[in-house]
Design a protein around this motif. Structure first.
Motif, PDB file in Angstrom:
ATOM      1  N   GLY A 198     -33.027  -6.522   7.724  1.00  0.00           N
ATOM      2  CA  GLY A 198     -32.629  -7.266   8.911  1.00  0.00           C
ATOM      3  C   GLY A 198     -33.705  -7.289   9.973  1.00  0.00           C
ATOM      4  O   GLY A 198     -33.712  -8.167  10.847  1.00  0.00           O
ATOM      5  N   ARG A 199     -34.622  -6.323   9.907  1.00  0.00           N
ATOM      6  CA  ARG A 199     -35.755  -6.273  10.832  1.00  0.00           C
ATOM      7  C   ARG A 199     -37.083  -6.178  10.090  1.00  0.00           C
ATOM      8  O   ARG A 199     -38.044  -6.805  10.459  1.00  0.00           O
ATOM      9  N   ARG A 200     -37.098  -5.369   9.033  1.00  0.00           N
ATOM     10  CA  ARG A 200     -38.342  -5.121   8.305  1.00  0.00           C
ATOM     11  C   ARG A 200     -38.220  -5.569   6.849  1.00  0.00           C
ATOM     12  O   ARG A 200     -37.162  -5.471   6.237  1.00  0.00           O
ATOM     13  N   VAL A 260     -27.807 -14.994   7.327  1.00  0.00           N
ATOM     14  CA  VAL A 260     -27.566 -15.078   8.757  1.00  0.00           C
ATOM     15  C   VAL A 260     -27.657 -13.659   9.309  1.00  0.00           C
ATOM     16  O   VAL A 260     -26.873 -12.783   8.924  1.00  0.00           O
ATOM     17  N   VAL A 261     -28.634 -13.426  10.182  1.00  0.00           N
ATOM     18  CA  VAL A 261     -28.892 -12.090  10.709  1.00  0.00           C
ATOM     19  C   VAL A 261     -28.582 -12.066  12.201  1.00  0.00           C
ATOM     20  O   VAL A 261     -29.056 -12.907  12.958  1.00  0.00           O
ATOM     21  N   ARG A 262     -27.797 -11.088  12.616  1.00  0.00           N
ATOM     22  CA  ARG A 262     -27.504 -10.866  14.029  1.00  0.00           C
ATOM     23  C   ARG A 262     -28.006  -9.472  14.398  1.00  0.00           C
ATOM     24  O   ARG A 262     -27.622  -8.485  13.756  1.00  0.00           O
ATOM     25  N   ARG A 263     -28.853  -9.402  15.434  1.00  0.00           N
ATOM     26  CA  ARG A 263     -29.511  -8.148  15.809  1.00  0.00           C
ATOM     27  C   ARG A 263     -29.277  -7.815  17.277  1.00  0.00           C
ATOM     28  O   ARG A 263     -29.247  -8.703  18.116  1.00  0.00           O
ATOM     29  N   GLN A 264     -29.159  -6.558  17.552  1.00  0.00           N
ATOM     30  CA  GLN A 264     -29.125  -6.047  18.917  1.00  0.00           C
ATOM     31  C   GLN A 264     -29.933  -4.737  18.940  1.00  0.00           C
ATOM     32  O   GLN A 264     -29.483  -3.732  18.372  1.00  0.00           O
ATOM     33  N   ARG A 284     -27.550  -2.412  16.742  1.00  0.00           N
ATOM     34  CA  ARG A 284     -26.617  -2.949  15.754  1.00  0.00           C
ATOM     35  C   ARG A 284     -27.254  -4.108  15.008  1.00  0.00           C
ATOM     36  O   ARG A 284     -28.091  -4.834  15.551  1.00  0.00           O
ATOM     37  N   LEU A 285     -26.803  -4.275  13.766  1.00  0.00           N
ATOM     38  CA  LEU A 285     -27.356  -5.347  12.945  1.00  0.00           C
ATOM     39  C   LEU A 285     -26.332  -5.746  11.888  1.00  0.00           C
ATOM     40  O   LEU A 285     -25.644  -4.897  11.315  1.00  0.00           O
ATOM     41  N   THR A 286     -26.241  -7.048  11.631  1.00  0.00           N
ATOM     42  CA  THR A 286     -25.378  -7.579  10.569  1.00  0.00           C
ATOM     43  C   THR A 286     -26.146  -8.637   9.789  1.00  0.00           C
ATOM     44  O   THR A 286     -26.817  -9.489  10.391  1.00  0.00           O
TER      45      THR A 286
END
Length: 282
Positions: A181-183, A129-133, A117-119
């Motif tokens: 969010g990641r790349r 503001v990035v939230r990653r799982q 998951r990612l927001t």
């Protein structure tokens, strides 16, 4: 740019029989359904929904187009019996003379009993503001430098921008800076001209389409040990577009993607307006 956005929204008002006032009251948009094939076998289904609504910017007289884009992709057919995978993504924001301004982007990726998951929340001051799982460290990724994130948009907002600005004779978007969010990568295109397509057992579209060659320049945030093969980001992509909605909006009718792992062909199956009227397919 803004003239194109006004025409985009107002064209939906004409098609659904509403007046200009109703455009600002009720979102307009469309849904696209695709089937993807590998070696002649159906492998994926894809649903893309875009809702738009013209409103007034609180700080100026400039028109603002609010958008909400959503996509769902999942394995299908025989492939789903061996690989159960689903991706859900949504983005919300605004388009104006200043360009795309995302407000929030969310993704959820499911494979078996595992979820990713990612927001991304976009601040008015340009901060993210990035939230990653899982986290970047757990994912064995290179961190993306803060300096590379400035001025980027998410993949769904990039697709929305490309569709909004596509027009007769010019359907290939300029280079777009993307951070998912990641790349961090750039989307680049080059025109391929016009090509005629014929209907087949799996392809409903026939007629002329304008093409773009799509490629991605990798910047940062890729897995340390994944090498150059990173799915669609390492693929050679041809995107063919046509105005099948009947209102001047160009959408992809066929995508051909290939890399060292193989080749996938994606066909438009159905195009539907927000009021439920089917403009292509069944």
């Amino acid at each position: 740019m803004m003239l194109g956005l006004r025409c985009f929204v107002l064209s939906f008002a004409v098609l659904v029989g509403s007046n200009p006032v109703a455009v600002a009251q009720e979102p307009q948009g469309f849904s696209l359904t695709y089937d993807a094939y590998v070696s002649g076998l159906k492998a994926l289904t894809l649903q893309f929904d875009l809702a738009v609504d013209e409103a007034k910017d609180d700080d100026s007289d400039a028109a603002v187009v609010d958008y909400r884009a959503a996509v769902e992709i999942e394995t299908s057919g025989l492939v789903s019996a061996f690989v159960g995978w689903r991706l859900e993504a949504t983005s919300r924001g605004q388009l104006s003379d200043a360009g795309v301004q995302p407000e929030i982007h969310r993704t959820a990726n499911f494979r078996g009993d595992k979820a990713r998951r990612l927001t991304i929340d976009y601040g008015d001051d340009g901060t993210l503001v990035v939230r990653r799982q899982p986290s970047v460290e757990e994912d064995d990724r290179e961190p993306v430098p803060v300096t590379e994130i400035a001025g980027t948009i998410d993949p769904m907002s990039a697709l929305t921008q490309a569709l909004m600005l596509a027009k007769d004779g010019s359907v290939c978007p300029p280079s777009i800076r993307i951070f998912d969010g990641r790349r961090r990568y750039d989307l680049n295109t080059e025109p391929l001209g016009e090509k005629m397509f014929t209907r087949s057992r799996v392809a409903a579209f026939e007629g002329p389409a304008l093409g773009c060659r799509v490629n991605f320049k990798r910047i940062a945030g890729f897995k340390v040990h994944e090498g150059s093969n990173d799915g669609v980001l390492s693929a050679d992509i041809e995107m063919w577009m046509s105005a099948v909605l009947g209102n001047g909006v160009w959408v992809p009718v066929r995508l051909v993607m290939g890399n060292e792992r193989g080749r996938m062909i994606v066909h438009l199956k159905k195009a539907e307006l927000a009021d439920g009227r089917v403009m292509f397919g069944e």
